[in-house]
Write a protein that holds these residues in place. Structure first.
Motif, PDB file in Angstrom:
ATOM      1  N   MET A   1     -26.214   3.711  14.446  1.00 55.42           N
ATOM      2  CA  MET A   1     -25.207   4.780  14.273  1.00 55.42           C
ATOM      3  C   MET A   1     -25.065   5.123  12.802  1.00 55.42           C
ATOM      4  SD  MET A   1     -21.310   4.708  15.648  1.00 55.42           S
ATOM      5  CE  MET A   1     -20.248   5.453  14.444  1.00 55.42           C
ATOM      6  N   SER A   2     -24.966   6.428  12.499  1.00 55.53           N
ATOM      7  CA  SER A   2     -24.833   6.835  11.096  1.00 55.53           C
ATOM      8  C   SER A   2     -23.431   6.477  10.578  1.00 55.53           C
ATOM      9  CB  SER A   2     -25.084   8.331  10.952  1.00 55.53           C
ATOM     10  OG  SER A   2     -24.131   9.044  11.706  1.00 55.53           O
ATOM     11  N   LYS A   3     -23.316   6.459   9.276  1.00 56.04           N
ATOM     12  CA  LYS A   3     -22.057   6.090   8.630  1.00 56.04           C
ATOM     13  C   LYS A   3     -20.937   7.075   9.015  1.00 56.04           C
ATOM     14  CE  LYS A   3     -21.092   3.810   4.375  1.00 56.04           C
ATOM     15  NZ  LYS A   3     -20.045   4.333   3.577  1.00 56.04           N
ATOM     16  N   PRO A   4     -19.730   6.578   9.255  1.00 52.82           N
ATOM     17  CA  PRO A   4     -18.658   7.518   9.608  1.00 52.82           C
ATOM     18  C   PRO A   4     -18.313   8.455   8.444  1.00 52.82           C
ATOM     19  CG  PRO A   4     -17.795   5.292   9.334  1.00 52.82           C
ATOM     20  CD  PRO A   4     -19.290   5.181   9.266  1.00 52.82           C
ATOM     21  N   LEU A   5     -17.841   9.660   8.779  1.00 54.04           N
ATOM     22  CA  LEU A   5     -17.414  10.595   7.737  1.00 54.04           C
ATOM     23  C   LEU A   5     -16.102  10.142   7.107  1.00 54.04           C
ATOM     24  CD1 LEU A   5     -18.025  14.233   9.045  1.00 54.04           C
ATOM     25  CD2 LEU A   5     -19.492  12.799   7.656  1.00 54.04           C
ATOM     26  N   ILE A   6     -15.249   9.587   7.971  1.00 59.48           N
ATOM     27  CA  ILE A   6     -13.943   9.114   7.498  1.00 59.48           C
ATOM     28  C   ILE A   6     -13.807   7.653   7.889  1.00 59.48           C
ATOM     29  CG2 ILE A   6     -11.434   9.344   7.724  1.00 59.48           C
ATOM     30  CD1 ILE A   6     -11.861  12.269   8.448  1.00 59.48           C
ATOM     31  N   SER A   7     -13.378   6.833   6.943  1.00 61.77           N
ATOM     32  CA  SER A   7     -13.187   5.418   7.225  1.00 61.77           C
ATOM     33  C   SER A   7     -11.862   4.983   6.608  1.00 61.77           C
ATOM     34  CB  SER A   7     -14.365   4.636   6.638  1.00 61.77           C
ATOM     35  OG  SER A   7     -14.211   3.286   6.935  1.00 61.77           O
ATOM     36  N   VAL A   8     -10.955   4.501   7.446  1.00 60.81           N
ATOM     37  CA  VAL A   8      -9.608   4.139   7.004  1.00 60.81           C
ATOM     38  C   VAL A   8      -9.352   2.670   7.345  1.00 60.81           C
ATOM     39  CG1 VAL A   8      -7.139   4.565   7.415  1.00 60.81           C
ATOM     40  CG2 VAL A   8      -8.721   6.492   7.290  1.00 60.81           C
ATOM     41  N   ARG A   9      -8.934   1.890   6.371  1.00 63.75           N
ATOM     42  CA  ARG A   9      -8.644   0.463   6.599  1.00 63.75           C
ATOM     43  C   ARG A   9      -7.302   0.076   5.995  1.00 63.75           C
ATOM     44  NH1 ARG A   9     -11.873   1.309   9.479  1.00 63.75           N
ATOM     45  NH2 ARG A   9     -13.969   0.522   9.819  1.00 63.75           N
ATOM     46  N   GLY A  10      -6.423  -0.455   6.822  1.00 62.33           N
ATOM     47  CA  GLY A  10      -5.143  -0.980   6.341  1.00 62.33           C
ATOM     48  C   GLY A  10      -4.293   0.041   5.607  1.00 62.33           C
ATOM     49  N   LEU A  11      -4.423   1.308   6.000  1.00 65.56           N
ATOM     50  CA  LEU A  11      -3.702   2.376   5.285  1.00 65.56           C
ATOM     51  C   LEU A  11      -2.184   2.250   5.479  1.00 65.56           C
ATOM     52  CD1 LEU A  11      -3.582   5.068   3.712  1.00 65.56           C
ATOM     53  CD2 LEU A  11      -3.860   6.234   5.894  1.00 65.56           C
ATOM     54  N   THR A  12      -1.489   2.184   4.347  1.00 69.00           N
ATOM     55  CA  THR A  12      -0.032   2.056   4.368  1.00 69.00           C
ATOM     56  C   THR A  12       0.571   3.063   3.407  1.00 69.00           C
ATOM     57  OG1 THR A  12      -0.220  -0.298   4.840  1.00 69.00           O
ATOM     58  CG2 THR A  12       1.890   0.446   3.980  1.00 69.00           C
ATOM     59  N   LYS A  13       1.631   3.712   3.856  1.00 70.26           N
ATOM     60  CA  LYS A  13       2.351   4.631   2.970  1.00 70.26           C
ATOM     61  C   LYS A  13       3.841   4.379   3.119  1.00 70.26           C
ATOM     62  CE  LYS A  13       3.167   8.547   0.581  1.00 70.26           C
ATOM     63  NZ  LYS A  13       2.576   9.011  -0.673  1.00 70.26           N
ATOM     64  N   LYS A  14       4.468   4.083   1.998  1.00 71.54           N
ATOM     65  CA  LYS A  14       5.913   3.852   2.011  1.00 71.54           C
ATOM     66  C   LYS A  14       6.614   4.918   1.193  1.00 71.54           C
ATOM     67  CE  LYS A  14       5.617  -1.089   2.652  1.00 71.54           C
ATOM     68  NZ  LYS A  14       5.701  -2.420   2.109  1.00 71.54           N
ATOM     69  N   PHE A  15       7.769   5.360   1.672  1.00 73.55           N
ATOM     70  CA  PHE A  15       8.661   6.215   0.882  1.00 73.55           C
ATOM     71  C   PHE A  15       9.907   5.379   0.629  1.00 73.55           C
ATOM     72  CE2 PHE A  15       6.194   9.260   3.446  1.00 73.55           C
ATOM     73  CZ  PHE A  15       5.696  10.091   2.454  1.00 73.55           C
ATOM     74  N   GLY A  16       9.994   4.746  -0.533  1.00 71.69           N
ATOM     75  CA  GLY A  16      11.111   3.836  -0.791  1.00 71.69           C
ATOM     76  C   GLY A  16      11.034   2.663   0.175  1.00 71.69           C
ATOM     77  N   ASP A  17      12.102   2.447   0.933  1.00 76.23           N
ATOM     78  CA  ASP A  17      12.136   1.327   1.886  1.00 76.23           C
ATOM     79  C   ASP A  17      11.479   1.678   3.213  1.00 76.23           C
ATOM     80  OD1 ASP A  17      13.466  -0.227   0.124  1.00 76.23           O
ATOM     81  OD2 ASP A  17      15.480   0.261   0.893  1.00 76.23           O
ATOM     82  N   PHE A  18      11.266   2.973   3.413  1.00 78.63           N
ATOM     83  CA  PHE A  18      10.773   3.417   4.710  1.00 78.63           C
ATOM     84  C   PHE A  18       9.245   3.383   4.762  1.00 78.63           C
ATOM     85  CE2 PHE A  18       9.289   7.107   7.265  1.00 78.63           C
ATOM     86  CZ  PHE A  18       9.622   6.603   8.508  1.00 78.63           C
ATOM     87  N   THR A  19       8.705   2.724   5.778  1.00 79.71           N
ATOM     88  CA  THR A  19       7.254   2.662   5.929  1.00 79.71           C
ATOM     89  C   THR A  19       6.822   3.731   6.914  1.00 79.71           C
ATOM     90  OG1 THR A  19       7.352   0.294   5.530  1.00 79.71           O
ATOM     91  CG2 THR A  19       5.315   1.137   6.471  1.00 79.71           C
ATOM     92  N   ALA A  20       6.195   4.780   6.406  1.00 75.63           N
ATOM     93  CA  ALA A  20       5.799   5.899   7.269  1.00 75.63           C
ATOM     94  C   ALA A  20       4.502   5.585   7.998  1.00 75.63           C
ATOM     95  CB  ALA A  20       5.632   7.178   6.440  1.00 75.63           C
ATOM     96  N   VAL A  21       3.576   4.917   7.306  1.00 74.66           N
ATOM     97  CA  VAL A  21       2.301   4.521   7.914  1.00 74.66           C
ATOM     98  C   VAL A  21       2.126   3.039   7.622  1.00 74.66           C
ATOM     99  CG1 VAL A  21      -0.193   4.891   7.962  1.00 74.66           C
ATOM    100  CG2 VAL A  21       1.333   6.827   7.540  1.00 74.66           C
ATOM    101  N   ASP A  22       1.835   2.271   8.673  1.00 75.02           N
ATOM    102  CA  ASP A  22       1.936   0.821   8.558  1.00 75.02           C
ATOM    103  C   ASP A  22       0.603   0.127   8.874  1.00 75.02           C
ATOM    104  OD1 ASP A  22       2.918  -1.673   8.262  1.00 75.02           O
ATOM    105  OD2 ASP A  22       4.334  -1.596   9.944  1.00 75.02           O
ATOM    106  N   GLY A  23      -0.307   0.165   7.909  1.00 74.17           N
ATOM    107  CA  GLY A  23      -1.552  -0.592   8.037  1.00 74.17           C
ATOM    108  C   GLY A  23      -2.455  -0.143   9.175  1.00 74.17           C
ATOM    109  N   ILE A  24      -2.874   1.113   9.173  1.00 73.71           N
ATOM    110  CA  ILE A  24      -3.717   1.587  10.277  1.00 73.71           C
ATOM    111  C   ILE A  24      -5.200   1.588   9.899  1.00 73.71           C
ATOM    112  CG2 ILE A  24      -1.877   2.978  11.293  1.00 73.71           C
ATOM    113  CD1 ILE A  24      -3.210   5.470  10.149  1.00 73.71           C
ATOM    114  N   ASP A  25      -6.061   1.400  10.883  1.00 74.03           N
ATOM    115  CA  ASP A  25      -7.515   1.427  10.719  1.00 74.03           C
ATOM    116  C   ASP A  25      -8.109   2.409  11.722  1.00 74.03           C
ATOM    117  OD1 ASP A  25      -7.524  -1.073   9.109  1.00 74.03           O
ATOM    118  OD2 ASP A  25      -6.974  -1.985  11.036  1.00 74.03           O
ATOM    119  N   PHE A  26      -9.046   3.245  11.273  1.00 78.07           N
ATOM    120  CA  PHE A  26      -9.861   4.019  12.216  1.00 78.07           C
ATOM    121  C   PHE A  26     -11.054   4.631  11.489  1.00 78.07           C
ATOM    122  CE2 PHE A  26      -6.574   7.023  10.778  1.00 78.07           C
ATOM    123  CZ  PHE A  26      -7.323   8.105  10.378  1.00 78.07           C
ATOM    124  N   ASP A  27     -12.047   5.025  12.248  1.00 76.87           N
ATOM    125  CA  ASP A  27     -13.217   5.731  11.715  1.00 76.87           C
ATOM    126  C   ASP A  27     -13.369   7.040  12.465  1.00 76.87           C
ATOM    127  OD1 ASP A  27     -14.101   3.761   9.917  1.00 76.87           O
ATOM    128  OD2 ASP A  27     -15.053   2.649  11.552  1.00 76.87           O
TER     129      ASP A  27
END
Lengths: 308, 270
Positions: A1-27
Motif C-alpha cells: 500500500m502506498s504511503k497515506p496522504l494524511i497521517s495523524v498520531r496522538g493529535l491533541t488540541k487544548k484551549f486553556g483547560d478545555f481539551t477539544a481534541v484528545d489524542g486521535i490517530d488516523f490515516d
C-alpha cells in the motif's frame, strides 16, 4: 500500500483547560473519501482546521503529503482545497470575481484561472449566475460556489467541514451528487458531518468522534455490522407508556434503546419481532422496521443521538 | 496537481495579491469614496478659508501663525487628517470584516497566503486610498490658491506618512479587538476627535496650556502637521525637531505594522 496522504498520531488540541481534541490517530489514503462523524462540539472542526494547516496543535504529530502543516503551512496549503463550515465568500464581488481572486492567491496565471472558472461554473451549476453578486445567491448556491472555489487550484485533498449543514433537502442532494462526482474523479475527500445519511452516502471510511476522541473506525457498513444488528424495530407507545412497557420489550430482543419519544429494538428480523410484540398484546401506536444506520452505531457507542 | 502553483512566488508577492483584491473591493465603492474625498476638502476650504479664516485674520492678522494665511496654516493639518481618516476607514473596517463579519481572512489564509501577508496587503491598499485622498485634496488646495505648486508637493508624502503611522496602529487595534461596537465609540469620540482638535491643527500647539500639549506630542497628526508646515512655508522649525518628527512617525509606523502582522498570524492560527 502506498504511503497515506494524511497521517495523524496522538493529535491533541487544548484551549486553556478545555481539551477539544484528545489524542486521535488516523490515516487517509490517496483517492479515499474519509469522514469524521460526530455531534456538534466533538472536535471535528478543530481537527479540520489543523489539517487545513491554519491552526496549531498542542501535541501529537500530523503529516500531510509528508510535511508537518505547522512548519510548512503555505507549502501544505498549496495542495489543499478548503470548504469551511461557514461560507466566507466575498459577498460584494460576483461569482466569477470570487473564483478569480481566490485563484490568484495560489499564484495561478490569469489564463489558467479563466479556463478553470468555466469548468467550475459548470460543475457548480452556476453558469447563469456568473456575473451575479454572491450576496444574492441562495444558501445552496453559495455552498456550491465555496466548493468550486476550493477546487480552483486542483487540490490533492479537498477538506469539507459540515458541507450540507443548513441546506434544504433538495440542495443537499444536489451537493451530494457534486461531491460524488469528485469522488469518482479520484479526488481525496475529508469531510466532517453530524448527519449519518451524509456519512453513509459519501464516506468510504470514517471515524466516529465524541468529546474529542475517536470511538470507532471503519467503513459505514462495517461499523453497522460491528456495532448494530441488521434491522431495527422502532415502536411508539406514547411518551408515558414507553417506559412502562420497556422491561417487557427488553426480554424480546438482543439490545434496546429507550428514547424519550420511541423505543429502538435491535434484531436480525424486525417483522418477526413486531409479530411477537403484537402477540404479547402490547399494541404500539406506531411501528417501523428499518435497516440499522450509523445513527444506531453512534447511539450504541455513546448512549446519545447525533442531533440533540 | 498540475495547476502550476508556485509557492516561492506567492511568498514574495502574496501581500500584493491581497492588496489588489482589497482595491477591487474598494472600487465597488468608488463613487462614494470620490464624493467623500472631493466633498470633504471643499466644505473645509469654503468654511475655513472664507468664513473662519477671515474672522481670525481680522482679529490678529497673521501674527499668530508666523505670517502665514490662516487657511494655509491649517492646510497641512487638513491634508494629514485626510490621510489619517482615509487610511483608518480602509484598515479598521476591512480588518473587522475579515476576522469577524465575513471572515474573508480565513478564506485567504486557507491558500498559501500567510497572516502576515494579509496584514501587509490590507495596509498597502489602505495606503493607496490615502494617497488618492491626499492627491485630490492637494489639487483642491492649488485650485483654491491656498498653496503654490512647487516645494509644497512635499505636503503629500508627509501627510501619507502621518496617515501611515496612525493606520499601522489601527490595523493592529482592529485585529486585536473582539467586540467592535465599543471600539468604534471610543475611537471616534475619544481618539479621532481630540486628536483633530488638539494637535496644533487650528492653532499652534504652544498656545495651549502645557498640560494639554502631550496630546499633540503623541499625535501623529501634530508631527505630520509640523513637518508639512516646515516643508511648505519654511515655518521655522529646527532641523533637530524635523528629525524628531520624522523619527516619531517612522517608529510608530514600524511598531504598528510589526504588532499588526503578529496579531494577524496569532488570531488566524487560533
Amino acid at each position: 500500500m502506498s504511503k497515506p496522504l494524511i497521517s495523524v498520531r496522538g493529535l491533541t488540541k487544548k484551549f486553556g483547560d478545555f481539551t477539544a481534541v484528545d489524542g486521535i490517530d488516523f490515516d487517509v489514503a490517496k483517492g479515499e473519501s474519509f469522514g469524521l462523524l460526530g455531534p456538534n462540539g466533538a472536535g471535528k472542526s478543530t481537527t479540520m482546521r489543523i489539517l487545513a494547516a491554519t491552526s496549531t496543535r498542542t501535541s501529537g504529530t500530523v503529516e500531510i503529503l509528508d510535511k508537518d502543516p505547522e512548519l510548512f503551512g503555505p507549502l501544505v496549503r498549496a495542495h489543499l482545497g478548503v470548504v469551511p463550515q461557514q461560507d466566507n465568500l466575498d459577498g460584494e464581488l460576483t461569482v466569477t470575481e470570487n473564483l478569480y481572486i481566490y485563484g490568484r492567491y495560489f499564484g495561478l496565471s490569469k489564463k489558467f484561472i479563466k479556463g478553470k472558472i468555466e469548468e467550475l461554473l459548470e460543475f457548480a451549476q452556476l453558469e447563469e449566475k456568473r456575473d451575479v453578486k454572491v450576496e444574492a445567491l441562495s444558501g445552496g448556491m453559495k455552498r456550491r460556489l465555496t466548493i468550486a472555489r476550493g477546487l480552483v487550484s486542483e487540490p490533492d485533498i479537498l477538506l469539507l467541514d459540515e458541507p450540507t449543514t443548513g441546506l434544504d433537502p433538495q440542495a443537499r442532494h444536489i451537493l451530494w451528487d457534486r461531491l460524488f462526482r469528485l469522488k469518482e474523479q479520484g479526488v481525496t475527500l475529508v469531510l466532517t458531518t453530524h448527519f449519518m445519511d451524509e456519512a453513509e452516502q459519501l464516506c468510504d471510511r470514517l471515524v466516529v468522534m465524541d468529546n474529542g476522541a475517536i470511538m470507532a473506525e471503519g467503513s459505514p457498513s462495517g461499523l453497522i455490522k460491528e456495532y448494530s444488528s441488521k434491522e431495527v424495530l422502532e415502536v411508539r407507545f406514547g411518551s408515558d407508556r414507553n417506559k412502562e412497557v420497556a422491561p417487557q420489550l427488553s426480554q424480546m430482543c438482543e439490545r434496546m434503546e429507550t428514547l424519550p419519544d420511541r423505543v429502538l429494538m435491535y434484531t436480525e428480523d424486525g417483522e418477526a419481532l413486531l409479530e411477537q410484540i403484537m402477540q404479547a398484546k402490547l399494541h404500539p401506536t406506531t411501528s417501523l422496521v428499518r435497516r440499522s444506520s450509523l445513527e444506531d452505531v453512534f447511539l450504541r457507542l455513546t448512549g446519545r443521538t447525533l442531533i440533540e | 496537481m498540475n495547476a502550476g502553483i508556485d509557492v516561492p512566488q506567492i511568498q514574495r508577492f502574496g501581500a500584493l495579491y491581497i492588496a489588489s483584491a482589497r482595491l477591487k473591493s474598494m472600487s465597488k465603492w468608488k463613487t462614494i469614496i470620490a464624493a467623500v474625498d472631493v466633498g470633504n476638502p471643499l466644505f473645509y476650504l469654503i468654511a475655513v478659508g472664507i468664513g473662519i479664516g477671515v474672522l481670525v485674520e481680522q482679529g490678529s492678522g497673521t501674527s499668530g501663525t508666523n505670517g502665514i494665511k490662516y487657511i494655509a496654516f491649517i492646510a497641512p493639518a487638513l491634508l494629514a487628517n485626510t490621510a489619517i481618516t482615509g487610511i483608518m476607514d480602509e484598515t479598521v473596517f476591512p480588518t473587522i470584516e475579515g476576522f469577524k463579519w465575513r471572515k474573508l481572512f480565513f478564506a485567504q489564509n486557507s491558500t498559501p497566503i500567510t497572516g502576515r501577508q494579509i496584514a501587509i496587503g490590507v495596509y498597502l491598499a489602505a495606503l493607496c486610498r490615502a494617497i488618492f485622498s491626499v492627491t485630490v485634496y492637494y489639487i483642491l488646495l492649488l485650485a483654491f490658491d491656498v498653496v503654490n505648486f512647487g516645494i509644497s508637493v512635499l505636503l503629500m508624502p508627509i501627510a501619507v506618512l502621518g496617515g501611515g503611522a496612525f493606520g499601522a496602529l489601527m490595523l493592529f487595534a482592529a485585529a486585536k479587538i473582539e467586540k467592535e461596537d465599543q471600539f468604534f465609540n471610543i475611537l471616534g469620540r475619544l481618539v479621532i476627535m481630540p486628536m483633530f482638535l488638539f494637535s496644533g491643527t487650528f492653532f499652534p500647539l504652544s498656545s495651549m496650556p502645557i498640560y494639554l500639549q502631550p496630546i499633540g506630542w503623541i499625535s501623529p497628526l501634530w508631527h505630520a502637521t509640523e513637518l508639512g508646515r516646515e516643508a511648505a512655508f519654511d515655518y521655522g522649525i529646527s532641523s533637530t525637531m524635523v528629525i524628531v518628527h520624522l523619527a516619531f512617525l517612522i517608529t510608530m509606523l514600524v511598531t504598528g505594522l510589526t504588532l499588526a502582522t503578529r496579531q494577524f498570524e496569532k488570531r488566524l492560527a487560533k
